[in-house]
Scaffold this motif. Structure first.
Motif, PDB file in Angstrom:
ATOM      1  N   ALA A  40       0.848  -1.194   0.000  1.00 30.50           N
ATOM      2  CA  ALA A  40       0.000   0.000   0.000  1.00 30.50           C
ATOM      3  C   ALA A  40       0.879   1.238   0.000  1.00 30.50           C
ATOM      4  O   ALA A  40       1.957   1.247   0.601  1.00 30.50           O
ATOM      5  CB  ALA A  40      -0.926   0.004   1.210  1.00 30.50           C
ATOM      6  N   LEU A  41       0.403   2.282  -0.622  1.00 31.96           N
ATOM      7  CA  LEU A  41       1.215   3.468  -0.874  1.00 31.96           C
ATOM      8  C   LEU A  41       1.568   4.229   0.396  1.00 31.96           C
ATOM      9  O   LEU A  41       2.664   4.790   0.503  1.00 31.96           O
ATOM     10  CB  LEU A  41       0.469   4.391  -1.842  1.00 31.96           C
ATOM     11  CG  LEU A  41       1.275   5.459  -2.574  1.00 31.96           C
ATOM     12  CD1 LEU A  41       2.406   4.838  -3.388  1.00 31.96           C
ATOM     13  CD2 LEU A  41       0.355   6.277  -3.469  1.00 31.96           C
ATOM     14  N   LYS A  63       8.176   1.624  -3.515  1.00 34.96           N
ATOM     15  CA  LYS A  63       6.858   2.253  -3.408  1.00 34.96           C
ATOM     16  C   LYS A  63       6.383   2.792  -4.759  1.00 34.96           C
ATOM     17  O   LYS A  63       5.182   2.720  -5.083  1.00 34.96           O
ATOM     18  CB  LYS A  63       6.901   3.393  -2.385  1.00 34.96           C
ATOM     19  CG  LYS A  63       6.781   2.947  -0.935  1.00 34.96           C
ATOM     20  CD  LYS A  63       6.855   4.138  -0.024  1.00 34.96           C
ATOM     21  CE  LYS A  63       6.366   3.795   1.374  1.00 34.96           C
ATOM     22  NZ  LYS A  63       4.909   3.652   1.462  1.00 34.96           N
ATOM     23  N   LEU A  64       7.320   3.321  -5.542  1.00 35.64           N
ATOM     24  CA  LEU A  64       6.943   3.921  -6.823  1.00 35.64           C
ATOM     25  C   LEU A  64       6.467   2.886  -7.840  1.00 35.64           C
ATOM     26  O   LEU A  64       5.854   3.252  -8.848  1.00 35.64           O
ATOM     27  CB  LEU A  64       8.115   4.719  -7.394  1.00 35.64           C
ATOM     28  CG  LEU A  64       8.499   5.976  -6.604  1.00 35.64           C
ATOM     29  CD1 LEU A  64       9.693   6.664  -7.236  1.00 35.64           C
ATOM     30  CD2 LEU A  64       7.320   6.935  -6.497  1.00 35.64           C
ATOM     31  N   HIS A  80       0.105  13.551  -7.246  1.00 39.87           N
ATOM     32  CA  HIS A  80      -0.308  13.391  -5.850  1.00 39.87           C
ATOM     33  C   HIS A  80       0.120  12.027  -5.310  1.00 39.87           C
ATOM     34  O   HIS A  80       0.628  11.922  -4.179  1.00 39.87           O
ATOM     35  CB  HIS A  80      -1.822  13.554  -5.734  1.00 39.87           C
ATOM     36  CG  HIS A  80      -2.319  13.591  -4.321  1.00 39.87           C
ATOM     37  ND1 HIS A  80      -3.372  12.810  -3.885  1.00 39.87           N
ATOM     38  CD2 HIS A  80      -1.913  14.310  -3.233  1.00 39.87           C
ATOM     39  CE1 HIS A  80      -3.595  13.051  -2.598  1.00 39.87           C
ATOM     40  NE2 HIS A  80      -2.726  13.950  -2.191  1.00 39.87           N
ATOM     41  N   ARG A  81      -0.024  10.997  -6.106  1.00 43.38           N
ATOM     42  CA  ARG A  81       0.370   9.663  -5.673  1.00 43.38           C
ATOM     43  C   ARG A  81       1.888   9.554  -5.519  1.00 43.38           C
ATOM     44  O   ARG A  81       2.382   8.902  -4.593  1.00 43.38           O
ATOM     45  CB  ARG A  81      -0.154   8.611  -6.656  1.00 43.38           C
ATOM     46  CG  ARG A  81      -1.661   8.386  -6.553  1.00 43.38           C
ATOM     47  CD  ARG A  81      -2.168   7.384  -7.588  1.00 43.38           C
ATOM     48  NE  ARG A  81      -1.555   6.081  -7.441  1.00 43.38           N
ATOM     49  CZ  ARG A  81      -1.932   5.145  -6.544  1.00 43.38           C
ATOM     50  NH1 ARG A  81      -2.930   5.419  -5.717  1.00 43.38           N
ATOM     51  NH2 ARG A  81      -1.327   3.978  -6.491  1.00 43.38           N
ATOM     52  N   LEU A  82       2.629  10.173  -6.404  1.00 37.22           N
ATOM     53  CA  LEU A  82       4.083  10.201  -6.255  1.00 37.22           C
ATOM     54  C   LEU A  82       4.480  10.899  -4.956  1.00 37.22           C
ATOM     55  O   LEU A  82       5.372  10.426  -4.221  1.00 37.22           O
ATOM     56  CB  LEU A  82       4.731  10.922  -7.440  1.00 37.22           C
ATOM     57  CG  LEU A  82       4.652  10.240  -8.809  1.00 37.22           C
ATOM     58  CD1 LEU A  82       5.227  11.165  -9.880  1.00 37.22           C
ATOM     59  CD2 LEU A  82       5.402   8.909  -8.811  1.00 37.22           C
ATOM     60  N   SER A  88       5.581   9.337   2.846  1.00 33.21           N
ATOM     61  CA  SER A  88       5.456   8.249   3.827  1.00 33.21           C
ATOM     62  C   SER A  88       6.815   7.726   4.289  1.00 33.21           C
ATOM     63  O   SER A  88       6.875   6.762   5.054  1.00 33.21           O
ATOM     64  CB  SER A  88       4.643   7.097   3.218  1.00 33.21           C
ATOM     65  OG  SER A  88       5.354   6.498   2.141  1.00 33.21           O
ATOM     66  N   ILE A  89       7.903   8.347   3.849  1.00 35.11           N
ATOM     67  CA  ILE A  89       9.253   7.881   4.166  1.00 35.11           C
ATOM     68  C   ILE A  89       9.976   8.945   4.987  1.00 35.11           C
ATOM     69  O   ILE A  89      10.048  10.109   4.587  1.00 35.11           O
ATOM     70  CB  ILE A  89      10.045   7.577   2.880  1.00 35.11           C
ATOM     71  CG1 ILE A  89       9.302   6.547   2.030  1.00 35.11           C
ATOM     72  CG2 ILE A  89      11.443   7.068   3.215  1.00 35.11           C
ATOM     73  CD1 ILE A  89       9.896   6.349   0.646  1.00 35.11           C
ATOM     74  N   TYR A  90      10.526   8.520   6.129  1.00 37.20           N
ATOM     75  CA  TYR A  90      11.203   9.433   7.041  1.00 37.20           C
ATOM     76  C   TYR A  90      12.628   8.949   7.302  1.00 37.20           C
ATOM     77  O   TYR A  90      12.875   7.744   7.392  1.00 37.20           O
ATOM     78  CB  TYR A  90      10.459   9.524   8.374  1.00 37.20           C
ATOM     79  CG  TYR A  90       9.051  10.040   8.245  1.00 37.20           C
ATOM     80  CD1 TYR A  90       8.755  11.377   8.471  1.00 37.20           C
ATOM     81  CD2 TYR A  90       8.009   9.182   7.890  1.00 37.20           C
ATOM     82  CE1 TYR A  90       7.452  11.861   8.360  1.00 37.20           C
ATOM     83  CE2 TYR A  90       6.709   9.644   7.769  1.00 37.20           C
ATOM     84  CZ  TYR A  90       6.428  10.982   8.000  1.00 37.20           C
ATOM     85  OH  TYR A  90       5.150  11.443   7.877  1.00 37.20           O
TER      86      TYR A  90
END
Length: 216
Positions: A40-41, A63-64, A80-82, A88-90
């Motif tokens: 999931a994205l 993820k991409l 927006h999805r990109l 979501s990545i830290y």
């Protein structure tokens, strides 16, 4: 990219920062153990000792794979999805040099995907500004071992029509260690379109009377 950031770390720097860089084969082997995390994205990842971004960039690449231009109804939805994938990545690291390099590498992965997947479409200015803002907020200098309570992170909550709502908190503090004053800080009262996330340049009048752009 490699020429700019592929410098050899000195022995002194490795000693002072205790840097250990993970080879790509180890990165792949470890991420292969958690395939469900890439189903999931918006599943979030945190790399508490991010280094120059070896794990961060591979996480973003995986993820991409969930985002294709053919699978989106518009450029807005695609961008927006990109951005959701990046948001979501830290990553946190004690070295400013590593943080700068990791951010640059993440931008490179994001744009490389855009250009190879949607090579007839140019990224919008709003997308580029939002990507820079998100990566600048999500990959930061800090010490997750000694002072996680000083690291404020942003939760980019995706909303419909290309929007996000930002909620800030010191989320790296364990729930059991949070005192009565711990709280989330909502930055956006209502959803904001990604093209409006980054503040626009303002016009400033110089001493000669001419106008110059000043970034906020």
């Amino acid at each position: 990219m490699e020429a700019q950031f592929g410098q050899v770390r000195s022995r002194a720097r490795v000693r002072d920062l205790a840097e250990v860089f993970t080879h790509q084969r180890e990165v792949d082997a470890m991420l292969d153990l958690i395939p469900d995390a890439f189903a999931a994205l918006d599943i979030k990842f945190l790399e508490p000792s991010a280094g120059s971004g070896n794990f961060l960039t591979e996480i973003l690449r995986r993820k991409l794979r969930l985002v294709t231009k053919a699978g989106c109804v518009s450029q807005e939805q695609y961008e927006h999805r990109l951005l959701r994938a990046a948001a979501s990545i830290y990553g946190v690291d004690i070295s400013q040099e590593n943080v700068t390099e990791a951010r640059a590498r993440m931008v490179h992965v994001l744009l490389e995907h855009y250009q190879s997947d949607a090579n007839t479409v140019e990224p919008t200015t709003g997308f580029l500004n939002a990507a820079a803002l998100i990566l600048g907020s999500n990959i930061v200098v800090g010490d997750t071992l000694r002072s996680p309570e000083t690291i404020e992170v942003c939760d980019w909550r995706p909303r419909s029509a290309g929007c996000f709502q930002r909620v800030w908190s010191f989320a790296l503090v364990p729930p059991a260690a949070r005192d009565l004053f711990w709280a989330e800080r909502v930055q956006d009262a209502k959803p904001v379109h990604y093209s409006e996330l980054a503040p626009a340049p303002v016009q400033a009048v110089t001493a000669t009377g001419s106008k110059a752009k000043v970034g906020q």
